[in-house]
Design a protein around this motif. Structure first.
Motif, PDB file in Angstrom:
ATOM      1  N   PHE A 238       0.821  -1.207   0.000  1.00 32.87           N
ATOM      2  CA  PHE A 238       0.000   0.000   0.000  1.00 32.87           C
ATOM      3  C   PHE A 238       0.856   1.258   0.000  1.00 32.87           C
ATOM      4  CE2 PHE A 238      -3.043  -3.150   1.282  1.00 32.87           C
ATOM      5  CZ  PHE A 238      -4.239  -2.703   0.755  1.00 32.87           C
ATOM      6  N   SER A 239       1.940   1.253   0.758  1.00 31.58           N
ATOM      7  CA  SER A 239       2.800   2.442   0.772  1.00 31.58           C
ATOM      8  C   SER A 239       3.526   2.618  -0.558  1.00 31.58           C
ATOM      9  CB  SER A 239       3.811   2.338   1.922  1.00 31.58           C
ATOM     10  OG  SER A 239       4.631   1.198   1.787  1.00 31.58           O
ATOM     11  N   VAL A 240       3.962   1.510  -1.163  1.00 30.22           N
ATOM     12  CA  VAL A 240       4.607   1.603  -2.477  1.00 30.22           C
ATOM     13  C   VAL A 240       3.614   2.093  -3.529  1.00 30.22           C
ATOM     14  CG1 VAL A 240       5.674   0.255  -4.322  1.00 30.22           C
ATOM     15  CG2 VAL A 240       6.366  -0.119  -1.968  1.00 30.22           C
ATOM     16  N   PHE A 241       2.378   1.586  -3.457  1.00 24.08           N
ATOM     17  CA  PHE A 241       1.362   2.060  -4.397  1.00 24.08           C
ATOM     18  C   PHE A 241       1.100   3.558  -4.211  1.00 24.08           C
ATOM     19  CE2 PHE A 241      -3.149   2.906  -5.318  1.00 24.08           C
ATOM     20  CZ  PHE A 241      -3.157   2.633  -6.674  1.00 24.08           C
ATOM     21  N   ALA A 242       1.168   4.031  -2.972  1.00 26.98           N
ATOM     22  CA  ALA A 242       0.968   5.463  -2.725  1.00 26.98           C
ATOM     23  C   ALA A 242       2.064   6.286  -3.401  1.00 26.98           C
ATOM     24  CB  ALA A 242       0.948   5.732  -1.225  1.00 26.98           C
ATOM     25  N   PHE A 243       3.306   5.809  -3.364  1.00 24.96           N
ATOM     26  CA  PHE A 243       4.399   6.515  -4.049  1.00 24.96           C
ATOM     27  C   PHE A 243       4.145   6.566  -5.560  1.00 24.96           C
ATOM     28  CE2 PHE A 243       6.942   5.593  -0.185  1.00 24.96           C
ATOM     29  CZ  PHE A 243       7.446   6.874   0.023  1.00 24.96           C
ATOM     30  N   ILE A 244       3.697   5.433  -6.122  1.00 22.83           N
ATOM     31  CA  ILE A 244       3.420   5.401  -7.562  1.00 22.83           C
ATOM     32  C   ILE A 244       2.266   6.336  -7.909  1.00 22.83           C
ATOM     33  CG2 ILE A 244       2.739   3.906  -9.472  1.00 22.83           C
ATOM     34  CD1 ILE A 244       4.042   1.579  -8.026  1.00 22.83           C
ATOM     35  N   LEU A 245       1.237   6.333  -7.064  1.00 19.66           N
ATOM     36  CA  LEU A 245       0.049   7.139  -7.327  1.00 19.66           C
ATOM     37  C   LEU A 245       0.360   8.630  -7.342  1.00 19.66           C
ATOM     38  CD1 LEU A 245      -3.076   7.166  -7.633  1.00 19.66           C
ATOM     39  CD2 LEU A 245      -3.185   7.300  -5.132  1.00 19.66           C
ATOM     40  N   VAL A 246       1.231   9.084  -6.446  1.00 21.17           N
ATOM     41  CA  VAL A 246       1.470  10.516  -6.287  1.00 21.17           C
ATOM     42  C   VAL A 246       2.631  11.018  -7.145  1.00 21.17           C
ATOM     43  CG1 VAL A 246       3.167  10.503  -4.408  1.00 21.17           C
ATOM     44  CG2 VAL A 246       1.394  12.273  -4.455  1.00 21.17           C
ATOM     45  N   LEU A 247       3.245  10.108  -7.901  1.00 20.93           N
ATOM     46  CA  LEU A 247       4.422  10.497  -8.678  1.00 20.93           C
ATOM     47  C   LEU A 247       4.103  11.607  -9.676  1.00 20.93           C
ATOM     48  CD1 LEU A 247       7.386   9.970  -9.374  1.00 20.93           C
ATOM     49  CD2 LEU A 247       6.631   8.216 -10.974  1.00 20.93           C
ATOM     50  N   GLY A 248       2.948  11.548 -10.311  1.00 19.45           N
ATOM     51  CA  GLY A 248       2.599  12.572 -11.293  1.00 19.45           C
ATOM     52  C   GLY A 248       2.043  13.843 -10.692  1.00 19.45           C
ATOM     53  N   ILE A 249       1.703  13.812  -9.386  1.00 18.00           N
ATOM     54  CA  ILE A 249       1.129  14.989  -8.737  1.00 18.00           C
ATOM     55  C   ILE A 249       2.199  15.835  -8.062  1.00 18.00           C
ATOM     56  CG2 ILE A 249      -0.645  15.740  -7.084  1.00 18.00           C
ATOM     57  CD1 ILE A 249      -1.948  13.027  -7.363  1.00 18.00           C
ATOM     58  N   VAL A 250       3.309  15.180  -7.692  1.00 17.89           N
ATOM     59  CA  VAL A 250       4.273  15.833  -6.819  1.00 17.89           C
ATOM     60  C   VAL A 250       4.969  17.025  -7.475  1.00 17.89           C
ATOM     61  CG1 VAL A 250       6.238  14.393  -7.469  1.00 17.89           C
ATOM     62  CG2 VAL A 250       6.101  15.294  -5.162  1.00 17.89           C
ATOM     63  N   VAL A 251       4.980  17.095  -8.814  1.00 17.48           N
ATOM     64  CA  VAL A 251       5.684  18.188  -9.484  1.00 17.48           C
ATOM     65  C   VAL A 251       4.751  19.297  -9.943  1.00 17.48           C
ATOM     66  CG1 VAL A 251       7.601  16.744 -10.267  1.00 17.48           C
ATOM     67  CG2 VAL A 251       5.547  16.940 -11.678  1.00 17.48           C
ATOM     68  N   ASP A 252       3.440  19.180  -9.653  1.00 20.39           N
ATOM     69  CA  ASP A 252       2.503  20.195 -10.143  1.00 20.39           C
ATOM     70  C   ASP A 252       2.829  21.576  -9.598  1.00 20.39           C
ATOM     71  OD1 ASP A 252       1.269  18.225 -11.533  1.00 20.39           O
ATOM     72  OD2 ASP A 252      -0.490  18.071 -10.245  1.00 20.39           O
ATOM     73  N   ASP A 253       3.057  21.661  -8.276  1.00 14.71           N
ATOM     74  CA  ASP A 253       3.340  22.964  -7.687  1.00 14.71           C
ATOM     75  C   ASP A 253       4.661  23.533  -8.182  1.00 14.71           C
ATOM     76  OD1 ASP A 253       4.691  20.939  -6.499  1.00 14.71           O
ATOM     77  OD2 ASP A 253       4.478  21.664  -4.450  1.00 14.71           O
ATOM     78  N   ALA A 254       5.670  22.656  -8.382  1.00 16.34           N
ATOM     79  CA  ALA A 254       6.965  23.125  -8.871  1.00 16.34           C
ATOM     80  C   ALA A 254       6.870  23.611 -10.318  1.00 16.34           C
ATOM     81  CB  ALA A 254       8.004  22.012  -8.752  1.00 16.34           C
ATOM     82  N   ILE A 255       6.035  22.971 -11.133  1.00 15.89           N
ATOM     83  CA  ILE A 255       5.878  23.395 -12.529  1.00 15.89           C
ATOM     84  C   ILE A 255       5.273  24.798 -12.592  1.00 15.89           C
ATOM     85  CG2 ILE A 255       4.624  22.931 -14.654  1.00 15.89           C
ATOM     86  CD1 ILE A 255       4.937  19.973 -14.114  1.00 15.89           C
ATOM     87  N   VAL A 256       4.211  25.021 -11.817  1.00 10.79           N
ATOM     88  CA  VAL A 256       3.566  26.331 -11.832  1.00 10.79           C
ATOM     89  C   VAL A 256       4.523  27.412 -11.333  1.00 10.79           C
ATOM     90  CG1 VAL A 256       1.664  27.687 -10.893  1.00 10.79           C
ATOM     91  CG2 VAL A 256       1.282  25.307 -11.572  1.00 10.79           C
ATOM     92  N   THR A 257       5.207  27.115 -10.217  1.00  9.78           N
ATOM     93  CA  THR A 257       6.136  28.103  -9.661  1.00  9.78           C
ATOM     94  C   THR A 257       7.311  28.338 -10.589  1.00  9.78           C
ATOM     95  OG1 THR A 257       5.513  27.393  -7.428  1.00  9.78           O
ATOM     96  CG2 THR A 257       7.538  28.677  -7.651  1.00  9.78           C
ATOM     97  N   GLY A 258       7.895  27.288 -11.122  1.00  9.43           N
ATOM     98  CA  GLY A 258       9.045  27.427 -12.009  1.00  9.43           C
ATOM     99  C   GLY A 258       8.713  28.163 -13.285  1.00  9.43           C
ATOM    100  N   GLU A 259       7.549  27.895 -13.866  1.00 13.92           N
ATOM    101  CA  GLU A 259       7.156  28.580 -15.107  1.00 13.92           C
ATOM    102  C   GLU A 259       6.942  30.073 -14.862  1.00 13.92           C
ATOM    103  OE1 GLU A 259       4.653  30.389 -18.035  1.00 13.92           O
ATOM    104  OE2 GLU A 259       4.035  29.947 -15.960  1.00 13.92           O
ATOM    105  N   LEU A 333      13.420  25.658  -4.773  1.00 10.16           N
ATOM    106  CA  LEU A 333      13.381  25.909  -6.212  1.00 10.16           C
ATOM    107  C   LEU A 333      13.658  27.373  -6.563  1.00 10.16           C
ATOM    108  CD1 LEU A 333      12.829  24.832  -9.076  1.00 10.16           C
ATOM    109  CD2 LEU A 333      10.390  25.293  -8.685  1.00 10.16           C
ATOM    110  N   PRO A 334      13.029  28.356  -5.917  1.00 10.58           N
ATOM    111  CA  PRO A 334      13.350  29.750  -6.257  1.00 10.58           C
ATOM    112  C   PRO A 334      14.808  30.118  -5.997  1.00 10.58           C
ATOM    113  CG  PRO A 334      11.296  29.634  -5.037  1.00 10.58           C
ATOM    114  CD  PRO A 334      11.906  28.275  -4.963  1.00 10.58           C
ATOM    115  N   ALA A 335      15.429  29.525  -4.972  1.00  7.59           N
ATOM    116  CA  ALA A 335      16.828  29.821  -4.678  1.00  7.59           C
ATOM    117  C   ALA A 335      17.742  29.381  -5.803  1.00  7.59           C
ATOM    118  CB  ALA A 335      17.240  29.147  -3.369  1.00  7.59           C
ATOM    119  N   HIS A 336      17.375  28.320  -6.519  1.00 11.96           N
ATOM    120  CA  HIS A 336      18.170  27.868  -7.663  1.00 11.96           C
ATOM    121  C   HIS A 336      17.859  28.682  -8.922  1.00 11.96           C
ATOM    122  CE1 HIS A 336      19.961  24.450  -5.642  1.00 11.96           C
ATOM    123  NE2 HIS A 336      18.773  24.014  -5.257  1.00 11.96           N
TER     124      HIS A 336
END
Length: 503
Positions: A238-259, A333-336
């Motif tokens: 279940f914990s491994v499935f949670a990592f797989i499930l959230v893999l595509g969500i985890v970068v959403d905030d970074a994409i918006v901020t970085g763009e 991310l902003p520091a880089h």
């Protein structure tokens, strides 16, 4: 090899495996329990002036495990018992019943006949057509299942050298394979998803922006893994499935901020100012977007019972992971990106990147913006359209056209067939029906061969006569045949519906 010798080998394997670290319990199944029968002669009792109750008391005094205390910890309570020293038939035969005046002793063997055998309930197990005993190994809840299985397999290699050539040791239903498959899936999904994210961002943004956004994936994952022991979460399905499930969500905030920072960098000469203002502009919507996703997983922790304990682990992985992703996108991310300098170029890669980047901008200006203006101008019509679609979908659910299945059927690694006859059915009749199932299973094993590997998708056949599970007490009306199949991730042959055998 008779039943007694086979059971002794099973006990030897059990005693060796139970010493391994991380193994909490080893259970012997598929074999009748050992039983010592004491047949007391009434004539001998009358001759020596004894009663049956006196014989029972004499045996009970020396042949019962005595409790000696309790060990209690914060998580468990263990009762200590001292086993009786009587193990063999000779030991029981020497139990004293009475002492005579001349110093003689009356022993149990003088008034009774002792027989060392098995319980009368019939129970037989066969593995791939040969008599067997089943040794079930259970891991400690705090240990790594994969490492425990490695230790068990290493111990079996050593044990094989001590056994005669006529005896084989084989593994059955290795549950750690499922965990390893999920871990491999997680690893593949991680690098494939990270590569796709980086390529897409590099096409429409700056390559260095894409790189720093992708760095946030392992940062968030490591933060969640660091909190797993604190939250009492282990690395399981279940914990491994949670990592797989959230893999595509985890970068959403970074994409918006970085763009947004990158857009600011193209208009500002000061990188620090662009990073700060670009982050602040989208801080509120990005933060609430992550918080709403976290709240969506929170109800899984409120499910009661055993299912709640399983699903709750997914929330304890997803929520900290998204939290670390939010922190990384707002501080790290902003520091880089403040050091990034938008520069032009003239190479082929640069022209290709500009083609996709400008193409997306043209699509937004020519199609998306006009469509958005129309939708906003006719806002009530747009609202009515979405309400109509919602009503249509609700009607599909209410009418039963869209079926609901709590757990969808997926191809498994085992297939079972149980035989339950009327109580009192002779063991020979039940065994005959189990044997018919075994013959059918052998035909299926020969028929269903993977075209790529050339091996049958049915690896092993385990049949039990006298029980429907891993039981040590036989019942003549029960039986079961279990097939171990090649993992669905490996086999290419669809066996969701096994073809029936004629006759």
């Amino acid at each position: 090899m008779d039943e007694r010798d086979l059971r002794q080998l099973g006990l030897l394997v059990r005693d060796e495996l139970v010493r391994l670290p991380g193994v909490s319990e080893v259970e012997l199944a598929g074999s009748r329990a050992r039983e010592l029968v004491i047949e007391v002669s009434p004539s001998q009792l009358q001759r020596y002036g004894l009663t049956l109750e006196e014989v029972q008391q004499a045996v009970r005094r020396v042949a019962v495990n005595q409790p000696v205390g309790v060990i209690q910890s914060a998580s468990e309570r263990l009762r200590l018992r001292v086993p009786n020293a009587l193990q063999s038939l000779r030991d029981f035969s020497q139990i004293p019943l009475k002492n005579s005046a001349d110093g003689g002793r009356l022993l149990l063997s003088d008034v009774a006949t002792l027989r060392d055998g098995f319980s009368e309930e019939p129970l037989q197990a066969h593995f791939n057509g040969k008599p067997c005993v089943v040794v079930n190994v259970f891991q400690n809840g705090e240990e790594n299942a994969i490492s425990v299985v490695k230790q068990v397999r290493a111990a079996l290699v050593t044990l094989r050298q001590r056994f005669p050539d006529s005896v084989t040791l084989d593994t059955w239903r290795d549950r750690s394979r499922i965990i390893k498959d999920r871990l491999n899936t997680l690893g593949k999904s991680a690098w494939q998803g990270g590569l796709l994210v980086m390529l897409l961002l590099a096409l429409f943004l700056h390559p260095w922006v894409a790189l720093w956004i992708c760095v946030g994936i392992p940062v968030a994952f490591m933060g969640a893994v660091a909190l797993m022991p604190v939250l009492g979460v282990t690395l399981n399905l279940f914990s491994v499935f949670a990592f797989i499930l959230v893999l595509g969500i985890v970068v959403d905030d970074a994409i918006v901020t970085g763009e947004n920072i990158y857009s600011r960098l193209k208009k500002s000469a000061n990188g620090l100012t662009a990073a700060v203002r670009g982050t602040q502009e989208v801080a509120l919507p990005v933060t609430f977007g992550i918080l709403t996703t976290m709240m969506a997983f929170l109800p899984l922790m409120m499910i009661e019972g055993r299912r709640g304990q399983l699903y709750g682990q997914m929330s304890l992985v997803v929520i900290p992971l998204l939290l670390f992703s939010l922190i990384e996108s707002k501080w790290i991310l902003p520091a880089h990106l403040k050091h990034l300098k938008p520069r032009g170029g003239s190479g082929v890669l640069w022209r290709g990147q500009q083609f996709f980047s400008h193409g997306l901008e043209r699509f937004i200006r020519r199609f998306y913006q006009p469509f958005l203006r129309v939708a906003l101008r006719w806002r009530y019509t747009t609202l009515a359209l979405f309400v109509g679609v919602a009503i249509l979908i609700s009607a599909l659910v209410a009418s039963g056209s869209l079926r609901f299945v709590f757990f969808p059927r997926v191809q498994s690694e085992t297939a079972k067939a149980s035989v339950i006859m009327p109580i009192g059915t002779p063991f020979s009749v039940t065994a005959k029906h189990v044997e018919r199932l075994v013959e059918t299973a052998k035909q299926l094993q020969a028929r269903h061969v993977d075209p790529l590997s050339g091996q049958s998708v049915i690896r092993h056949i385990l049949s039990i006569r006298g029980a429907t599970g891993a039981s040590r007490r036989g019942q003549s009306h029960l039986g079961r045949v279990t097939l171990e199949l090649v993992s669905p991730d490996v086999r290419t042959l669809d066996i969701s519906n096994l073809a029936p055998i004629d006759g």
